[in-house]
Design a protein around this motif. Structure first.
Motif, short mmCIF file in Angstrom:
data_model
loop_
_atom_site.label_atom_id
_atom_site.label_comp_id
_atom_site.label_asym_id
_atom_site.label_seq_id
_atom_site.Cartn_x
_atom_site.Cartn_y
_atom_site.Cartn_z
N HIS A 175 -1.11 4.36 -1.91
CA HIS A 175 -2.49 4.44 -1.45
C HIS A 175 -2.55 5.14 -0.10
O HIS A 175 -1.73 4.87 0.77
CB HIS A 175 -3.12 3.05 -1.33
N ALA A 176 -3.54 6.01 0.07
CA ALA A 176 -3.71 6.72 1.33
C ALA A 176 -4.26 5.80 2.41
O ALA A 176 -3.99 5.98 3.59
CB ALA A 176 -4.63 7.92 1.14
N LYS A 177 -5.05 4.80 2.01
CA LYS A 177 -5.65 3.86 2.95
C LYS A 177 -5.34 2.44 2.53
O LYS A 177 -5.41 2.10 1.35
CB LYS A 177 -7.17 4.05 3.00
N SER B 273 0.82 -1.20 0.00
CA SER B 273 0.00 0.00 0.00
C SER B 273 0.87 1.26 0.00
O SER B 273 0.61 2.21 -0.74
CB SER B 273 -0.93 -0.01 1.22
N THR B 274 1.90 1.24 0.82
CA THR B 274 2.83 2.36 0.88
C THR B 274 3.57 2.51 -0.45
O THR B 274 3.70 3.62 -0.98
CB THR B 274 3.84 2.17 2.02
N TRP C 53 -8.78 -3.85 -1.70
CA TRP C 53 -9.84 -3.93 -2.71
C TRP C 53 -9.36 -4.63 -3.97
O TRP C 53 -10.08 -5.41 -4.58
CB TRP C 53 -10.36 -2.53 -3.03
N TYR C 54 -8.14 -4.38 -4.38
CA TYR C 54 -7.60 -4.98 -5.60
C TYR C 54 -7.56 -6.50 -5.53
O TYR C 54 -7.66 -7.19 -6.53
CB TYR C 54 -6.19 -4.46 -5.90
N ASP D 47 -7.81 0.53 0.40
CA ASP D 47 -7.79 0.71 -1.05
C ASP D 47 -6.96 -0.38 -1.72
O ASP D 47 -7.27 -0.84 -2.81
CB ASP D 47 -7.23 2.09 -1.42
N THR D 48 -5.91 -0.81 -1.05
CA THR D 48 -5.05 -1.87 -1.59
C THR D 48 -5.75 -3.22 -1.48
O THR D 48 -5.71 -4.02 -2.42
CB THR D 48 -3.71 -1.91 -0.84
#
Length: 57
Positions: free
Chosen positions: A24-26, A19-20, A32-33, A29-30
């Motif tokens: 991604h801010a959250k 994610s980093t 979800w993929y 969000d990662t």
């Protein structure tokens, strides 16, 4: 992520790192993929099944 699962690595840590890396801010969000990848969902379901069985004993 499949490689992480196969090596039994800490998935939460791997997701946070990914994610980093992708910016991604959250973390959600990662995550979800990965919902669209049947292989990952099957592994997660199997692990949850084993987790739930231990909780019933």
């Amino acid at each position: 992520m499949l490689h992480c699962y196969e090596q039994n690595r800490d998935i939460d840590h791997a997701i946070l790192a990914l994610s980093t890396y992708v910016g991604h801010a959250k973390v959600s969000d990662t995550y979800w993929y990965f919902t669209g990848i049947p292989e990952l969902m099957a592994i997660a379901a199997e692990r949850f099944h084993h987790f739930a069985e231990r909780g019933q004993q």
